[in-house]
Design a protein around this motif. Structure first.
Motif: not given
Length: 132
Positions: A77, A103, A107
């Motif tokens: 992240e 997700r 990223l």
């Protein structure tokens, strides 16, 4: 060496010139196997654990010294890799790729070269067998 990781690295189909990003490198076992297959390519490996990055750097000191590998402390992240682009991104047992694959892929998208491959490997928990 881990037979499981040897199988994972074999599945990656590393090309000698690949620019490889490993997410969650742990102690650097897979990283060393990848580096053995690279000639002009490079490996950037990240892990959020300082201890794991230190261990991976020690394990792969010859690849670090030659400039073939680098190990960075970062979480998926919070990674900041500038304008680098990678031909292959892989992760082994990184929960986000299993729990939230869309997700996780979003990223890493900023660091993908055209035609890049993203592969993740995760073991399903084993259910103990119940004797009959």
């Amino acid at each position: 060496m881990s037979e499981r990781l040897r199988g994972v690295v074999g599945h990656l189909a590393i090309r000698p010139c690949d620019r490889v990003l490993e997410i969650g490198c742990g102690q650097g076992v897979a990283a060393g196997m990848v580096c053995e297959l690279l000639s002009t390519g490079t490996l950037t490996a990240v892990d959020r654990s300082v201890k794991m990055v230190e261990a991976a750097t020690r394990r792969n000191a010859r690849f670090v010294a030659s400039g073939k590998a680098e190990f960075l402390i970062a979480s998926l992240e919070d990674m900041c890799l500038g304008d680098r682009r990678f031909d292959l991104v892989f992760a082994v047992r990184v929960g986000l790729f299993h729990r939230e694959p869309d997700r996780a892929h979003a990223l890493v998208r900023p660091w993908l070269a055209p035609g890049a491959r993203v592969l993740s490997f995760y073991d399903e928990p084993r259910v103990p067998s119940v004797p009959s």
